[in-house]
Motif scaffolding. Structure first.
Motif, mmCIF file in Angstrom:
data_model
loop_
_atom_site.group_PDB
_atom_site.id
_atom_site.type_symbol
_atom_site.label_atom_id
_atom_site.label_comp_id
_atom_site.label_asym_id
_atom_site.label_seq_id
_atom_site.Cartn_x
_atom_site.Cartn_y
_atom_site.Cartn_z
ATOM 1 N N GLY A 100 30.585 9.630 9.289
ATOM 2 C CA GLY A 100 29.552 10.721 9.888
ATOM 3 C C GLY A 100 28.033 10.362 9.580
ATOM 4 N N MET A 101 27.085 10.693 10.028
ATOM 5 C CA MET A 101 25.682 10.538 9.671
ATOM 6 C C MET A 101 24.941 11.622 9.985
ATOM 7 S SD MET A 101 27.015 7.887 11.771
ATOM 8 C CE MET A 101 26.676 8.174 13.325
ATOM 9 N N ILE A 102 23.959 11.897 8.875
ATOM 10 C CA ILE A 102 23.035 13.056 9.241
ATOM 11 C C ILE A 102 21.738 12.603 9.402
ATOM 12 C CG2 ILE A 102 22.082 15.137 8.042
ATOM 13 C CD1 ILE A 102 24.497 15.146 6.461
ATOM 14 N N GLY A 103 20.837 12.934 10.346
ATOM 15 C CA GLY A 103 19.620 12.493 10.656
ATOM 16 C C GLY A 103 18.719 13.303 11.477
ATOM 17 N N LYS A 104 17.627 12.736 12.300
ATOM 18 C CA LYS A 104 16.989 13.732 13.219
ATOM 19 C C LYS A 104 16.767 12.588 14.433
ATOM 20 C CE LYS A 104 12.344 13.223 11.436
ATOM 21 N NZ LYS A 104 11.122 13.520 10.764
ATOM 22 N N GLY A 105 16.684 12.994 15.470
ATOM 23 C CA GLY A 105 16.318 12.302 16.838
ATOM 24 C C GLY A 105 17.667 11.856 17.430
ATOM 25 N N ASP A 106 17.302 11.191 18.547
ATOM 26 C CA ASP A 106 18.279 10.647 19.444
ATOM 27 C C ASP A 106 18.841 9.270 18.846
ATOM 28 O OD1 ASP A 106 19.706 10.213 21.872
ATOM 29 O OD2 ASP A 106 18.208 9.827 22.953
ATOM 30 N N ARG A 107 19.843 8.673 19.521
ATOM 31 C CA ARG A 107 20.547 7.452 19.016
ATOM 32 C C ARG A 107 20.603 6.740 20.336
ATOM 33 N NH1 ARG A 107 22.407 7.918 13.862
ATOM 34 N NH2 ARG A 107 22.149 5.674 13.827
ATOM 35 N N SER A 108 20.961 5.623 19.992
ATOM 36 C CA SER A 108 21.080 4.562 21.430
ATOM 37 C C SER A 108 22.371 4.534 21.971
ATOM 38 C CB SER A 108 21.138 2.898 20.640
ATOM 39 O OG SER A 108 21.989 2.957 19.809
ATOM 40 N N LYS A 109 22.443 4.222 23.048
ATOM 41 C CA LYS A 109 23.786 3.960 23.812
ATOM 42 C C LYS A 109 24.781 3.406 22.943
ATOM 43 C CE LYS A 109 26.146 2.962 28.234
ATOM 44 N NZ LYS A 109 27.279 3.005 27.484
ATOM 45 N N LYS A 110 24.442 2.349 22.138
ATOM 46 C CA LYS A 110 25.282 1.483 21.534
ATOM 47 C C LYS A 110 25.952 2.270 20.291
ATOM 48 C CE LYS A 110 25.377 -2.997 19.238
ATOM 49 N NZ LYS A 110 24.866 -4.118 18.972
ATOM 50 N N VAL A 111 25.157 3.094 19.800
ATOM 51 C CA VAL A 111 25.605 4.117 18.683
ATOM 52 C C VAL A 111 26.524 5.304 19.241
ATOM 53 C CG1 VAL A 111 24.864 5.548 16.993
ATOM 54 C CG2 VAL A 111 23.928 3.609 17.064
ATOM 55 N N ASP A 113 28.221 4.875 21.814
ATOM 56 C CA ASP A 113 29.807 4.510 22.154
ATOM 57 C C ASP A 113 30.481 3.933 21.001
ATOM 58 O OD1 ASP A 113 28.807 4.500 24.872
ATOM 59 O OD2 ASP A 113 28.284 2.191 24.818
ATOM 60 N N ALA A 114 29.825 3.646 19.905
ATOM 61 C CA ALA A 114 30.537 3.398 18.487
ATOM 62 C C ALA A 114 31.067 4.771 17.941
ATOM 63 C CB ALA A 114 29.640 2.619 17.554
ATOM 64 N N ILE A 115 30.265 5.697 18.028
ATOM 65 C CA ILE A 115 30.645 7.148 17.670
ATOM 66 C C ILE A 115 31.955 7.331 18.311
ATOM 67 C CG2 ILE A 115 30.187 9.706 17.647
ATOM 68 C CD1 ILE A 115 27.241 8.673 16.982
ATOM 69 N N LYS A 116 31.842 7.336 19.526
ATOM 70 C CA LYS A 116 33.313 7.561 20.466
ATOM 71 C C LYS A 116 34.477 6.799 20.072
ATOM 72 C CE LYS A 116 34.161 8.723 25.268
ATOM 73 N NZ LYS A 116 33.831 8.868 26.679
ATOM 74 N N LYS A 117 34.201 5.404 19.989
ATOM 75 C CA LYS A 117 35.177 4.709 19.595
ATOM 76 C C LYS A 117 35.889 4.803 18.319
ATOM 77 C CE LYS A 117 35.761 -0.279 18.238
ATOM 78 N NZ LYS A 117 34.830 -1.203 17.729
ATOM 79 N N ASN A 118 35.058 5.068 17.403
ATOM 80 C CA ASN A 118 35.413 5.098 16.091
ATOM 81 C C ASN A 118 35.977 6.793 15.467
ATOM 82 O OD1 ASN A 118 35.253 2.403 14.499
ATOM 83 N ND2 ASN A 118 33.559 2.550 15.897
ATOM 84 N N LYS A 119 35.803 7.676 16.808
ATOM 85 C CA LYS A 119 36.172 9.021 16.506
ATOM 86 C C LYS A 119 35.282 9.579 15.156
ATOM 87 C CE LYS A 119 40.731 8.753 18.603
ATOM 88 N NZ LYS A 119 42.058 8.724 18.351
ATOM 89 N N ALA A 120 33.996 9.352 15.218
ATOM 90 C CA ALA A 120 33.084 9.899 14.280
ATOM 91 C C ALA A 120 32.200 10.732 14.896
ATOM 92 C CB ALA A 120 32.030 8.623 13.915
ATOM 93 N N ILE A 121 31.101 10.976 14.166
ATOM 94 C CA ILE A 121 30.221 12.213 14.380
ATOM 95 C C ILE A 121 28.729 12.038 13.903
ATOM 96 C CG2 ILE A 121 30.777 13.635 12.327
ATOM 97 C CD1 ILE A 121 31.012 16.019 14.682
ATOM 98 N N TYR A 122 27.797 12.641 14.530
ATOM 99 C CA TYR A 122 26.628 12.384 14.180
ATOM 100 C C TYR A 122 25.908 13.910 14.189
ATOM 101 C CZ TYR A 122 21.321 11.604 14.738
ATOM 102 O OH TYR A 122 20.084 11.887 14.501
#
Length: 185
Positions: A100-111, A113-122
């Motif tokens: 998981g990550m905590i921040g503010k603002g949009d993320r790139s398509k690469k990120v 896709d990596a969130i989905k691939k790794n079953k993670a969360i933003y």
């Protein structure tokens, strides 16, 4: 209507699977800070086959550089910084076990896709509310890269840290659906 979830760290797949974009979360447990310079050092370590300064598996990185702690407080103001600056490093850290990550603002398509691939969360939290957010931080200590000052890696013990699911493991992205929801016909 979005739900409010009380979640604990480290994160696991079952917890992440229950969270959907737009849900509110109150996070308790350990969270680590890291900004641009710390990300660069951690990724360099991984590329050189060296260990990270902490076990990143299941953990959350909070993109912040906290202000010095005033007397009697565990930390100064600790608001989120703009997340896209970490986008070049994030897929590598997700592949290493970050959840998981905590921040503010949009993320790139690469990120995304990596969130989905790794079953993670933003998660996103509120910019400009650094003093309010700091109230959920009960302990803090520098655990790596002290030479980076405010950008060192801090271990934070948090209780009911407020955030919103910005990108879920299914690919839902609040920066895509939010504007559509409120667009005038």
């Amino acid at each position: 209507m979005s739900k409010t979830h009380y979640i604990n760290t480290p994160l696991n797949d079952d917890t992440i699977a229950k969270l959907k974009v737009g849900d509110r979360v109150l996070i308790s447990g350990t969270v680590y800070t890291a900004r641009d310079a710390a990300h660069k050092l951690m990724v360099e370590s991984l590329k050189q086959g060296k260990p990270l300064p902490f076990d990143i598996a299941g953990q959350i990185l909070y993109y912040t550089g906290p202000a010095p702690a005033p007397p009697g407080k565990p930390i100064g103001s600790a608001g989120p910084t703009t997340s896209y600056r970490m986008d070049a490093y994030t897929p590598i850290l997700l592949n290493a076990g970050l959840k998981g990550m905590i921040g503010k603002g949009d993320r790139s398509k690469k990120v995304r896709d990596a969130i989905k691939k790794n079953k993670a969360i933003y998660f996103i939290t509120i910019g400009g509310a650094a003093v309010y957010i700091a109230k959920s931080i009960k302990e803090s200590k520098v655990i790596a890269y002290p030479e980076l000052g405010a950008e060192a890696v801090y271990l934070l013990e948090v209780k009911e840290f407020p955030a919103i699911v910005g990108i879920d493991m299914y690919g839902g992205d609040i920066y895509e659906i939010g504007p559509l929801k409120y667009r005038m016909p």
